[in-house]
Structures are given as structure tokens and as C-alpha cells.
Design a protein around this motif. Structure first.
Motif, PDB file in Angstrom:
ATOM      1  N   VAL A   1      30.076  38.917   4.357  1.00 15.95           N
ATOM      2  CA  VAL A   1      29.751  40.310   4.045  1.00 15.95           C
ATOM      3  C   VAL A   1      30.635  40.779   2.895  1.00 15.95           C
ATOM      4  O   VAL A   1      31.855  40.590   2.918  1.00 15.95           O
TER       5      VAL A   1
ATOM      6  N   ARG B   1      26.256  47.410   1.138  1.00 14.23           N
ATOM      7  CA  ARG B   1      26.644  46.108   1.675  1.00 14.23           C
ATOM      8  C   ARG B   1      25.627  45.028   1.326  1.00 14.23           C
ATOM      9  O   ARG B   1      24.421  45.256   1.358  1.00 14.23           O
TER      10      ARG B   1
ATOM     11  N   GLN C   1      24.913  41.170   2.773  1.00 13.76           N
ATOM     12  CA  GLN C   1      25.268  40.261   3.867  1.00 13.76           C
ATOM     13  C   GLN C   1      24.412  39.004   3.780  1.00 13.76           C
ATOM     14  O   GLN C   1      23.181  39.063   3.842  1.00 13.76           O
TER      15      GLN C   1
END
Length: 253
Positions: free
Chosen positions: A196, A216, A218
Motif C-alpha cells: 500500500v 491510496r 494498493q
């Protein structure tokens, strides 16, 4: 923990829209990315190295304490998945286009993990007054518990759909041809690791609370997170989650 280390703590909640980029639809197609949008929510905890709770004082003046925080998280995300792009265009009337249009899925994931956040500006300076901004970047690892689902409503002309996604006659034929003997759909729960990374900023709402926005990225170490893993050239990467979240963070001590 306070007795042993003395560091202060922060807790918060995050929520926001997600894009699950997987084997559904065309890779790098924005219609597909926007169409496969879901949501995520989470609880977060920080260890703040710049302040000591046991003495109500700042820690020793060193670079790490003033520029890093350790974030731990429990989160949940869910995305309904469909196929978008040229291969499901209504102008395509062939049997495989119909199979794709009838096929859908769901990615449902629980995450537990940690990230180390780096603040290029001083954490102490940010904490001293309201109205300031604190940009950051982060990197970490999460353990993911995935519970994928797959569906189909496909039926040949004049027949009733058995809605069985494990019947090869109901799914996209090129997936079968390219599978090398492995069926391209598997809805068994799967546990895997993911890396992440994110970029974001905090805004000092009060001395004891912040607002946060965080984008984010991931990357999962598996291509079965969505339950679909075909072997066509468009499936060259593992599944990816993009999450734009907004959070509220409260300083405990």
C-alpha cells in the motif's frame, strides 16, 4: 505501551469511494475504471513519535520523530464489478458479447495492516496551531481477506439461464481457450498480502483533531481478489485498488 515507550496516540475513521481495477473490462479504460466504483471504510490508529504522553512534552529533537508516524488500520471495501468497453458495446451481438454483458462480480475485502507515513514538513510545527496543512506520503503492507463473488444471467436463445457461472457454456469462450486447463473463475475466499502506498494531507481542525484526505494505491500479491483470473493478454497484472478517502483524526494524548 505508554509506560514502555511514552509516545502519544491518535485514532480516526476514514471513508470514501474506491476503484477496483481487475480482470473485468478493458485495462486502462476509464469507462471501466469509473464504472467499477465501490466504497471503503476503516478505523485507523497512529503512534505519534514527536510527543510524549507520559510527560506532556515533545520528544528529543531528531528528524525521525518530527517527520514520521506509524499508522495501523482495519478497513473494509466492496465493489460491484461489470464489464465495460468495446467488447460489450451494444453493437456487438455475438454470443461472447452477450456472455460478457451477462457476467458480473463483487470484490469484498477486509484489510489489516500498517503504513509508515512521512511528513516532509515539521510535525511539531503543524501540531502547534490550527489552520495548518501537513502533506504526507506513506508505504506499508496489508494482509487482505478477500471474499469474491461471480454471477451470470446468460442464456442461449430460447433457453432459461441456469445462472451457473461454473458452466463453461455461460462464460466468455476466449477465457476458456486461454486458460491452459485452469478454470478462470474461483470464488473461494482467499488470504493474501498487498503493498500500500498513498499521498495525502492533513488539515489542523483544532489542537486535538485533524481532517485528512488520502489517495491510496494498493497492489495485491494475487490475481484472484475479484474471483476472475483469465489468461488473456489484457490480464498481465494482479488486482489493484485505488481509494480516495477522507478521514477525521482525534489526538488521544
Amino acid at each position: 505501551m505508554q509506560a514502555q515507550f511514552g509516545f502519544s496516540h491518535e485514532v480516526g475513521i476514514i471513508a470514501g469511494p474506491t476503484q477496483f481495477r481487475s480482470d473485468f473490462g478493458q485495462r486502462y479504460n476509464e469507462e471501466n475504471n469509473i464504472g467499477n466504483t465501490g466504497y471503503g471504510i476503516g478505523l485507523i490508529h497512529y503512534i505519534n513519535f514527536s510527543y510524549r504522553a507520559d510527560c506532556n512534552c515533545y520528544t528529543a529533537d531528531n528528524y525521525f520523530n518530527d517527520h514520521f508516524k506509524l499508522r495501523s488500520e482495519i478497513s473494509y471495501n466492496k465493489t460491484q464489478l461489470n464489464h465495460f468497453g468495446e467488447w460489450v458495446n451494444p453493437s456487438r451481438t455475438g454470443i461472447d458479447a452477450r456472455r460478457l454483458r451477462a457476467h458480473s462480480g463483487e470484490a469484498e475485502n477486509f484489510d489489516v495492516g500498517m503504513q509508515l507515513e512521512y511528513f516532509p514538513l515539521s510535525i511539531r510545527a503543524f501540531s502547534s496551531h490550527t489552520g495548518g496543512w501537513a502533506p504526507f506520503v506513506s508505504l506499508g503492507a496489508h494482509y487482505t481477506l478477500a471474499n469474491p463473488k461471480q454471477y451470470t444471467t446468460f442464456a442461449r436463445s430460447g433457453t432459461i439461464s441456469d445462472e451457473n457461472v461454473f458452466n463453461p457454456d455461460n462464460i466468455y469462450a476466449p477465457w476458456i481457450a486461454a486458460s491452459g486447463g485452469e478454470y478462470p473463475i474461483n470464488t473461494d475466499p482467499i488470504n493474501t498480502w498487498s503493498v500500500v502506498t498513498s499521498i495525502g494531507t492533513r488539515y489542523k481542525l483544532t489542537i486535538l483533531s485533524d481532517l485528512m484526505i488520502d489517495l491510496r494505491f494498493q497492489y495485491y500479491f494475487s490475481d484472484w481478489i475479484d474471483g476472475l483470473n483469465h489468461k488473456l493478454p489484457s490480464n498481465k497484472m494482479n488486482d489493484v485498488l485505488v481509494w480516495l478517502n477522507v478521514g477525521y483524526i482525534y489526538y488521544l494524548d
